[in-house]
Write a protein that holds these residues in place. Sequence first.
Motif, short mmCIF file in Angstrom:
data_model
loop_
_atom_site.label_atom_id
_atom_site.label_comp_id
_atom_site.label_asym_id
_atom_site.label_seq_id
_atom_site.Cartn_x
_atom_site.Cartn_y
_atom_site.Cartn_z
N ASP A 254 0.94 -1.40 0.11
CA ASP A 254 0.10 -0.20 -0.13
C ASP A 254 0.91 1.30 0.18
N VAL A 255 0.21 2.31 -0.62
CA VAL A 255 0.95 3.53 -0.52
C VAL A 255 -0.12 4.53 0.37
N VAL A 256 0.30 5.37 1.24
CA VAL A 256 -0.35 6.35 1.84
C VAL A 256 -0.35 7.57 1.24
N VAL A 257 -1.20 8.20 0.65
CA VAL A 257 -1.22 9.60 0.08
C VAL A 257 -2.07 10.79 0.72
N ASP A 258 -1.12 11.88 1.09
CA ASP A 258 -1.96 13.05 1.53
C ASP A 258 -2.41 13.81 0.22
N VAL A 259 -3.94 13.72 0.29
CA VAL A 259 -4.64 14.15 -0.78
C VAL A 259 -4.48 15.66 -1.14
N GLU A 260 -4.36 16.32 -2.14
CA GLU A 260 -4.38 17.64 -2.57
C GLU A 260 -5.55 17.99 -3.38
N HIS A 261 -6.00 17.21 -4.37
CA HIS A 261 -7.18 17.69 -4.93
C HIS A 261 -7.74 16.15 -5.53
N ILE B 86 0.62 13.85 -2.30
CA ILE B 86 1.95 13.48 -1.99
C ILE B 86 2.07 12.31 -1.24
N VAL B 87 2.90 11.36 -1.55
CA VAL B 87 2.92 10.10 -0.82
C VAL B 87 3.58 10.44 0.50
N ARG B 88 2.84 10.06 1.57
CA ARG B 88 3.36 10.27 2.84
C ARG B 88 4.36 8.86 3.47
N GLU B 89 3.72 7.76 3.00
CA GLU B 89 4.53 6.53 3.34
C GLU B 89 4.24 5.32 2.28
N VAL B 90 5.04 4.44 2.31
CA VAL B 90 4.93 3.25 1.45
C VAL B 90 5.31 1.87 2.16
N ASP C 43 6.83 11.91 -3.26
CA ASP C 43 6.64 11.97 -4.77
C ASP C 43 5.20 12.37 -4.98
N ARG C 44 4.89 12.94 -5.86
CA ARG C 44 3.67 13.42 -6.29
C ARG C 44 2.92 12.23 -7.11
N VAL C 45 1.69 11.92 -6.80
CA VAL C 45 1.30 10.88 -7.33
C VAL C 45 -0.34 11.08 -7.88
N VAL D 235 -0.62 -0.26 -4.38
CA VAL D 235 0.28 0.34 -5.19
C VAL D 235 -0.06 0.08 -6.88
N SER D 236 -1.10 -0.69 -7.16
CA SER D 236 -1.47 -1.04 -8.62
C SER D 236 -2.28 0.19 -9.02
N GLN D 237 -2.77 0.85 -8.12
CA GLN D 237 -3.70 1.93 -8.26
C GLN D 237 -2.95 3.50 -8.12
N VAL D 238 -1.62 3.51 -8.28
CA VAL D 238 -0.87 4.71 -8.07
C VAL D 238 0.09 4.82 -9.13
N TRP D 239 0.12 6.04 -9.75
CA TRP D 239 0.85 6.28 -10.76
C TRP D 239 1.81 7.68 -10.21
N LYS D 240 3.06 7.50 -10.23
CA LYS D 240 3.78 8.47 -10.12
C LYS D 240 3.85 9.78 -11.35
N LEU D 241 3.65 11.02 -11.06
CA LEU D 241 3.59 11.97 -11.93
C LEU D 241 4.97 12.55 -12.33
N PRO D 242 5.15 13.19 -13.52
CA PRO D 242 6.32 13.59 -14.08
C PRO D 242 6.95 14.66 -13.17
N ASP D 243 8.32 14.74 -13.06
CA ASP D 243 8.89 15.82 -12.22
C ASP D 243 8.19 17.02 -12.47
N VAL D 244 7.80 17.55 -13.77
CA VAL D 244 7.33 18.68 -14.19
C VAL D 244 5.83 19.19 -13.45
N ALA D 245 5.42 18.00 -12.98
CA ALA D 245 3.84 18.25 -12.46
C ALA D 245 4.27 18.48 -10.77
N ASP D 246 4.94 19.63 -10.56
CA ASP D 246 5.02 20.02 -8.98
C ASP D 246 4.04 21.20 -8.75
N GLY D 247 3.55 21.09 -7.58
CA GLY D 247 2.68 22.13 -6.88
C GLY D 247 1.39 22.06 -7.81
#
Length: 336
Positions: free
Chosen positions: A28-35, A77-81, A92-94, A119-131
Amino acid sequence: MKAKAVVFTGVNEVAYLDVEVKDPGPDDVVVDVEHSWISVGTEQSYLRGERISGEQVTRAGDVLPFPQVAGYQKVGIVREVGSGVTSVKPGDRVFASVSRVEGMAFPTGGHINPAVTHVSQVWKLPDVADGPDALAYAPLVLAQVGYNCGMRPAVAPGDRAVVIGDGLVGQWSAQTLLARGADVTVLGRNDGRLGLLPAAAGRVNLRKPGVHEAVEDITDIQVVVDTVGALPVFRSMLPGMKRNSHLVSAGFYGHEGQIDIQELRPREITLHSPSGWQPDRMAATLAAITDGRLQTVPLITHMLPAHQAVKAWRMIQDKQEFFLGVVLDWRQAETR
C-alpha cells in the motif's frame, strides 16, 4: 486509522464524514490528497442508486449500495509506502484511483484523505508536475476514457468524426481525435460547455430549433463517439456513416441500452465499448496530458474545499448554474 471522506449515505444524500481505513499493508501507498476530481456522470449514477459494484441495478429488491465513499480519482503527495513498494517513495507526487475504506458497501472509494491505496492504483507524476501543475492529472481516469474513445477507432487525417456529448469525456474524446487529424464536430446541449472546446472543433447545440435536420445532413462519417448514451442521436447519424466506420460507446445507458447488431451490419460498423481503466491506457493518457495533447485544467469551472463537498453536490444536482469540471481541494482547513 481515521480519514475524511465524501460519503453517499443514501439516494441523493451526501455527507462529509470521518471514516475508518485499515492500516496500510506491504503493498500500500499512503497519500496526503491535494485535489480530487468529481466524475459527475458516473458518481451521479451511484448517488441515485442505479449501480451496484459497477453494474446496473435491474432487479426489483436489489439492496442499494449505501453508504459508499464516492469517486475514483485524485492527486497528492506520498506520505509513506509499504515494504513491498518500490515504484514510488515518500515525497513523490502521484495520482491515485480507488483507495481502501472500511464499514462501507464497497471496500474502496475515491474522495478520501489520507488515502491508503494499493500500489497498482498509484501512478507517479512527472517531475514537471510540481505543486499546482499536479492538478492537471487529477482527472486521469476520466481523461483516460476520453483518450481511449479517441484512440480506439481507425482514423486518418481529414476523416469526419462526430462526438455526442459536451461533458468531460466528450471534451477529451474531441481533443484526442483532433490531435489525430480528424475533422471533429461535437453535438451537445450547453453553449457554455461547447464554448470550452478547442477552436478547431465544430459544435452543434441540439437544443436549438432546426438542428436535428442539420445533423441528419452530416455525411461521410468515419467515427461516432457516444459519450452520454444517446441512442436516438446515434441513429440519426447512421445514414451518414461510411462503410467500415466506427461507433464508440462510452455512455451509461441505464436500463435502456440495447444496440441491435442489425443496425450496424449494413455499413459494417465496428462497435467499441471502452470502460474502466488499464495500466497501459493510464500511462498513455498521463503522457498525453504531459505533452499537451489533452488539456484538463481549462475545463475546471468550480473548485471548492473538500469539506464543502455537500455544497458542490447540491450545485450539481440542482443544475441551476453552469458547471463542467468540479474539483475538491483537500489542502484548505476545515471550518465549522
